[in-house]
Design an enzyme around this catalytic site. Sequence first.
Site, mmCIF file in Angstrom:
data_model
loop_
_atom_site.group_PDB
_atom_site.id
_atom_site.type_symbol
_atom_site.label_atom_id
_atom_site.label_comp_id
_atom_site.label_asym_id
_atom_site.label_seq_id
_atom_site.Cartn_x
_atom_site.Cartn_y
_atom_site.Cartn_z
ATOM 1 N N HIS A 1 1.173 4.746 -2.470
ATOM 2 C CA HIS A 1 0.764 5.558 -3.634
ATOM 3 C C HIS A 1 2.030 6.219 -4.132
ATOM 4 O O HIS A 1 2.632 7.020 -3.391
ATOM 5 C CB HIS A 1 -0.250 6.623 -3.224
ATOM 6 C CG HIS A 1 -1.487 6.051 -2.620
ATOM 7 N ND1 HIS A 1 -2.654 5.871 -3.331
ATOM 8 C CD2 HIS A 1 -1.745 5.606 -1.366
ATOM 9 C CE1 HIS A 1 -3.571 5.346 -2.545
ATOM 10 N NE2 HIS A 1 -3.050 5.168 -1.347
ATOM 11 N N HIS B 1 0.866 -1.192 0.000
ATOM 12 C CA HIS B 1 0.000 0.000 0.000
ATOM 13 C C HIS B 1 0.893 1.229 0.000
ATOM 14 O O HIS B 1 1.229 1.769 1.047
ATOM 15 C CB HIS B 1 -0.923 -0.054 1.223
ATOM 16 C CG HIS B 1 -1.955 1.036 1.259
ATOM 17 N ND1 HIS B 1 -3.107 0.940 2.024
ATOM 18 C CD2 HIS B 1 -2.025 2.250 0.651
ATOM 19 C CE1 HIS B 1 -3.830 2.025 1.872
ATOM 20 N NE2 HIS B 1 -3.194 2.857 1.049
ATOM 21 N N ASP C 1 1.655 4.052 2.768
ATOM 22 C CA ASP C 1 0.593 4.871 2.147
ATOM 23 C C ASP C 1 1.192 6.005 1.318
ATOM 24 O O ASP C 1 1.342 5.870 0.103
ATOM 25 C CB ASP C 1 -0.374 5.393 3.220
ATOM 26 C CG ASP C 1 -1.766 5.700 2.683
ATOM 27 O OD1 ASP C 1 -2.022 5.430 1.506
ATOM 28 O OD2 ASP C 1 -2.599 6.209 3.458
ATOM 29 N N ASP C 2 1.517 7.136 1.956
ATOM 30 C CA ASP C 2 2.084 8.306 1.264
ATOM 31 C C ASP C 2 3.274 8.790 2.087
ATOM 32 O O ASP C 2 3.172 9.787 2.823
ATOM 33 C CB ASP C 2 1.020 9.399 1.157
ATOM 34 C CG ASP C 2 -0.194 8.922 0.379
ATOM 35 O OD1 ASP C 2 -0.119 8.873 -0.861
ATOM 36 O OD2 ASP C 2 -1.204 8.569 1.021
ATOM 37 N N HIS D 1 -9.604 0.886 -1.297
ATOM 38 C CA HIS D 1 -9.583 1.548 0.005
ATOM 39 C C HIS D 1 -10.996 1.466 0.582
ATOM 40 O O HIS D 1 -11.973 1.798 -0.109
ATOM 41 C CB HIS D 1 -9.206 3.025 -0.139
ATOM 42 C CG HIS D 1 -7.755 3.285 -0.392
ATOM 43 N ND1 HIS D 1 -7.056 2.703 -1.402
ATOM 44 C CD2 HIS D 1 -6.867 4.081 0.269
ATOM 45 C CE1 HIS D 1 -5.802 3.128 -1.365
ATOM 46 N NE2 HIS D 1 -5.653 3.969 -0.359
ATOM 47 N N GLU E 1 -11.287 3.348 5.950
ATOM 48 C CA GLU E 1 -10.239 4.269 6.438
ATOM 49 C C GLU E 1 -10.999 5.362 7.212
ATOM 50 O O GLU E 1 -10.917 5.444 8.423
ATOM 51 C CB GLU E 1 -9.458 4.844 5.259
ATOM 52 C CG GLU E 1 -8.400 5.881 5.645
ATOM 53 C CD GLU E 1 -7.727 6.533 4.426
ATOM 54 O OE1 GLU E 1 -8.273 6.470 3.310
ATOM 55 O OE2 GLU E 1 -6.632 7.127 4.615
HETATM 56 N N1 ADE Z 1 -4.697 8.639 -2.123
HETATM 57 C C1 ADE Z 1 -3.467 8.721 -1.609
HETATM 58 N N2 ADE Z 1 -3.475 8.352 -0.329
HETATM 59 C C2 ADE Z 1 -4.750 8.017 -0.016
HETATM 60 C C3 ADE Z 1 -5.396 7.555 1.145
HETATM 61 N N3 ADE Z 1 -4.748 7.357 2.297
HETATM 62 N N4 ADE Z 1 -6.727 7.330 1.096
HETATM 63 C C4 ADE Z 1 -7.395 7.543 -0.037
HETATM 64 N N5 ADE Z 1 -6.825 7.976 -1.151
HETATM 65 C C5 ADE Z 1 -5.516 8.208 -1.150
HETATM 66 ZN ZN ZN Z 2 -3.848 4.680 0.462
#
Ligand code: ADE
Ligand code: ZN
Length: 344
Positions: free
Chosen positions: A24, A22, A283-284, A202, A205
């Site tokens: 992005h 996971h 994630d990011d 997703h 969350e």
């Molecule tokens: N795009 C990038 N990170 C995300 C996240 N945590 N939830 C939904 N969309 C995303």
């Molecule tokens: Zn994500």
Amino acid sequence: MTPPLDEALRALLCTMPKAELHIHIEGSLEPELIFALAQRNGVALPYASVEALRAAYAFTDLQSFLDIYYAGASVLLEEADFHDMAWAYFQRAAVDHVVHAEMFFDPQTHTERGVPFATVIQGLARACARARVELGISSELILCFLRHLSEEAAFATLEQALPWRQHFIGVGLDSGERGNPPEKFARVFARCRELGLHLVAHAGEEGPPAYIWNALDVLHVQRIDHGVRCLEDPALVRRLVADAVPLTVCPLSNVKLCVFKTMAGHNLPALLAAGLCVTVNSDDPAYFGGYVNQNFVETFASLPQLTRQHAYTLARNSFKASFAPPEDKAHWTAALDSAFAAAA
Ligand code: ADE
Ligand code: ZN
């Protein structure tokens, strides 16, 4: 302040082989690279400096992050930009002993700005090939549909993607969750399923457990990205355990986006105790304070009930939950067993 972590456990968390499922890729764009690409491409940024951009990374929820994340991605224009972004991630992942990455990309973030789909995927695929040769990291791409956009836009993106089918293994669903339930994309996912693509989404969350149910029952996904809100629904937990549906959990992201107030309050130990197939991911990472090892270290430091056995389970799950061939999973798991035996 993160509490101290036992040195031997920290070393094991950092050096154990792991898969990241996971991530992005646009969320790996560090402020320094955003500024370098802005300069290279002549793109004006609404921030005076790297420091000013970083200072804006104070999020109150998912949408407050997404607004900045999409603005950051506006510097990506050329094939080389997509390559350089992914290559930077792979170099960082190698340091964290990531042996396999299944990487999300958001084509609509780019095609909506006039960047051709081919430019995006060719740059990413070139970095993936290079990571295999130069770093020994295997990787796959997963195309995410932006759920705040329409079903029609998702179908158009799928059409653009199909000539590049050999470069991606599956599709996902990301962006603002609330008000954009999985069933909005039922027909697109049905088509992707017919095409033999892997399916993830997703869910849970910020969205309720109902979104996880519908990701499973309407979209027929094989993994749930995040999914932390499943614990609100015991019947859902039973279903996820019975079907061994993996959850790709992202602890630092959850804290930065205020899904949990603190890392000490994260439900990762409860998810593991429930018998769920949980994995830890970044994630990011450029926006949430760290790459995958930072997620492991901060989570284990803040939740002292997590042990060496949990570390093993999480890494083992990352291979089990991946879409890699069985022989690769067996190979990585053997390497994981060796790392734990050597550290006994
Ligand atoms: N795009 C990038 N990170 C995300 C996240 N945590 N939830 C939904 N969309 C995303
Ligand atoms: Zn994500």
